[in-house]
Design a protein around this motif. Structure first.
Motif, PDB file in Angstrom:
ATOM      1  N   ASP A   1       1.159  -1.006  -0.019  1.00 47.98           N
ATOM      2  CA  ASP A   1      -0.301  -0.069   0.060  1.00 47.98           C
ATOM      3  C   ASP A   1       0.684   1.061  -0.174  1.00 47.98           C
ATOM      4  N   GLN A   2       2.409   1.086   0.933  1.00 42.84           N
ATOM      5  CA  GLN A   2       2.841   2.857   0.667  1.00 42.84           C
ATOM      6  C   GLN A   2       3.779   3.047  -0.331  1.00 42.84           C
ATOM      7  N   GLU A   3       3.878   1.375  -0.963  1.00 41.84           N
ATOM      8  CA  GLU A   3       4.472   2.136  -2.665  1.00 41.84           C
ATOM      9  C   GLU A   3       4.107   2.212  -3.483  1.00 41.84           C
ATOM     10  N   ARG A   4       2.108   1.725  -3.600  1.00 42.06           N
ATOM     11  CA  ARG A   4       1.338   2.586  -4.270  1.00 42.06           C
ATOM     12  C   ARG A   4       0.680   3.610  -4.463  1.00 42.06           C
ATOM     13  N   TRP A   5       0.936   4.145  -2.386  1.00 37.43           N
ATOM     14  CA  TRP A   5       0.781   5.855  -2.028  1.00 37.43           C
ATOM     15  C   TRP A   5       2.463   6.793  -3.311  1.00 37.43           C
ATOM     16  N   ALA A   6       3.292   5.989  -2.823  1.00 30.44           N
ATOM     17  CA  ALA A   6       5.049   6.074  -2.613  1.00 30.44           C
ATOM     18  C   ALA A   6       4.589   6.477  -5.201  1.00 30.44           C
ATOM     19  N   GLU A   7       4.367   5.335  -5.532  1.00 29.30           N
ATOM     20  CA  GLU A   7       4.138   5.892  -7.329  1.00 29.30           C
ATOM     21  C   GLU A   7       3.148   6.471  -7.973  1.00 29.30           C
ATOM     22  N   ALA A   8       1.552   7.061  -6.551  1.00 23.61           N
ATOM     23  CA  ALA A   8       1.122   7.790  -7.536  1.00 23.61           C
ATOM     24  C   ALA A   8       1.723   9.303  -6.734  1.00 23.61           C
ATOM     25  N   LEU A   9       2.284   9.394  -6.182  1.00 18.66           N
ATOM     26  CA  LEU A   9       3.347  10.471  -6.555  1.00 18.66           C
ATOM     27  C   LEU A   9       4.060  10.949  -7.358  1.00 18.66           C
ATOM     28  N   ALA A  10       4.824   9.836  -7.256  1.00 19.47           N
ATOM     29  CA  ALA A  10       6.439  10.048  -8.051  1.00 19.47           C
ATOM     30  C   ALA A  10       5.516  10.374  -9.841  1.00 19.47           C
ATOM     31  N   ILE A  11       4.080   9.891 -10.139  1.00 12.75           N
ATOM     32  CA  ILE A  11       3.690  10.063 -11.262  1.00 12.75           C
ATOM     33  C   ILE A  11       2.951  11.299 -11.131  1.00 12.75           C
ATOM     34  N   GLU A  12       2.391  11.591 -10.314  1.00 13.63           N
ATOM     35  CA  GLU A  12       1.827  12.910  -9.962  1.00 13.63           C
ATOM     36  C   GLU A  12       3.269  14.117 -10.831  1.00 13.63           C
TER      37      GLU A  12
ATOM     38  N   ASP B   1      -2.772  -7.900 -19.341  1.00 16.36           N
ATOM     39  CA  ASP B   1      -2.600  -7.613 -17.979  1.00 16.36           C
ATOM     40  C   ASP B   1      -3.305  -7.620 -17.693  1.00 16.36           C
ATOM     41  N   GLY B   2      -3.628  -8.249 -16.632  1.00 11.28           N
ATOM     42  CA  GLY B   2      -4.908  -8.059 -15.413  1.00 11.28           C
ATOM     43  C   GLY B   2      -4.482  -7.659 -14.539  1.00 11.28           C
ATOM     44  N   LEU B   3      -2.991  -7.762 -13.965  1.00 13.53           N
ATOM     45  CA  LEU B   3      -2.758  -7.563 -13.054  1.00 13.53           C
ATOM     46  C   LEU B   3      -1.893  -6.578 -12.856  1.00 13.53           C
ATOM     47  N   GLY B   4      -1.647  -5.675 -14.210  1.00 18.53           N
ATOM     48  CA  GLY B   4      -1.532  -4.412 -14.461  1.00 18.53           C
ATOM     49  C   GLY B   4      -2.307  -3.720 -14.752  1.00 18.53           C
ATOM     50  N   VAL B   5      -3.073  -4.194 -15.102  1.00 21.23           N
ATOM     51  CA  VAL B   5      -4.958  -2.665 -14.883  1.00 21.23           C
ATOM     52  C   VAL B   5      -4.825  -2.918 -13.402  1.00 21.23           C
ATOM     53  N   GLU B   6      -4.876  -3.774 -12.408  1.00 25.25           N
ATOM     54  CA  GLU B   6      -5.620  -3.698 -11.320  1.00 25.25           C
ATOM     55  C   GLU B   6      -4.642  -2.652 -10.331  1.00 25.25           C
ATOM     56  N   ARG B   7      -3.140  -3.193 -10.675  1.00 25.00           N
ATOM     57  CA  ARG B   7      -2.303  -1.656 -10.618  1.00 25.00           C
ATOM     58  C   ARG B   7      -2.466  -0.591 -10.982  1.00 25.00           C
ATOM     59  N   PHE B   8      -2.676  -0.560 -11.822  1.00 21.91           N
ATOM     60  CA  PHE B   8      -2.704   1.046 -12.222  1.00 21.91           C
ATOM     61  C   PHE B   8      -4.502   1.764 -12.096  1.00 21.91           C
ATOM     62  N   THR B   9      -4.913   0.649 -11.640  1.00 17.43           N
ATOM     63  CA  THR B   9      -6.474   0.942 -11.173  1.00 17.43           C
ATOM     64  C   THR B   9      -6.768   1.887  -9.574  1.00 17.43           C
ATOM     65  N   ILE B  10      -5.578   0.860  -8.546  1.00 17.72           N
ATOM     66  CA  ILE B  10      -5.207   1.309  -7.386  1.00 17.72           C
ATOM     67  C   ILE B  10      -4.580   2.233  -7.781  1.00 17.72           C
ATOM     68  N   LEU B  11      -3.565   2.764  -8.304  1.00 17.45           N
ATOM     69  CA  LEU B  11      -2.463   4.328  -8.937  1.00 17.45           C
ATOM     70  C   LEU B  11      -3.813   5.419  -9.425  1.00 17.45           C
ATOM     71  N   ALA B  12      -4.602   4.767 -10.269  1.00 16.75           N
ATOM     72  CA  ALA B  12      -6.398   5.894  -9.912  1.00 16.75           C
ATOM     73  C   ALA B  12      -6.664   6.007  -8.983  1.00 16.75           C
ATOM     74  N   ALA B  13      -6.971   5.457  -8.096  1.00 16.37           N
ATOM     75  CA  ALA B  13      -7.843   6.001  -6.957  1.00 16.37           C
ATOM     76  C   ALA B  13      -6.700   6.474  -6.019  1.00 16.37           C
TER      77      ALA B  13
END
Length: 64
Positions: free
Chosen positions: A4-15, A38-50
């Motif tokens: 979860d922390q990784e996804r927050w860090a990724e979202a900040l980096a993308i921003e 790539d279902g796992l990729g879609v899931e990951r980036f959907t989380i990043l969008a959120a």
């Protein structure tokens, strides 16, 4: 660091990298990953969008 922390860090980096186009960039990635099946990729980036949406909403909310 948790996933979860990784996804927050990724979202900040993308921003930081994509600025006002960050959400559009994520949505483009989701479509590309979906096209590849790539279902796992879609899931990951959907989380990043959120996460990105939560970051942006948090900055625009008012207190009071």
């Amino acid at each position: 660091m948790t996933q979860d922390q990784e996804r927050w860090a990724e979202a900040l980096a993308i921003e930081r990298l994509h600025g006002g186009r960050a959400m559009a960039w994520i949505l483009e990635r989701i479509e590309a990953l979906r096209a590849k099946g790539d279902g796992l990729g879609v899931e990951r980036f959907t989380i990043l969008a959120a996460r990105l949406d939560q970051l942006q909403v948090g900055r625009h909310s008012t207190i009071g």
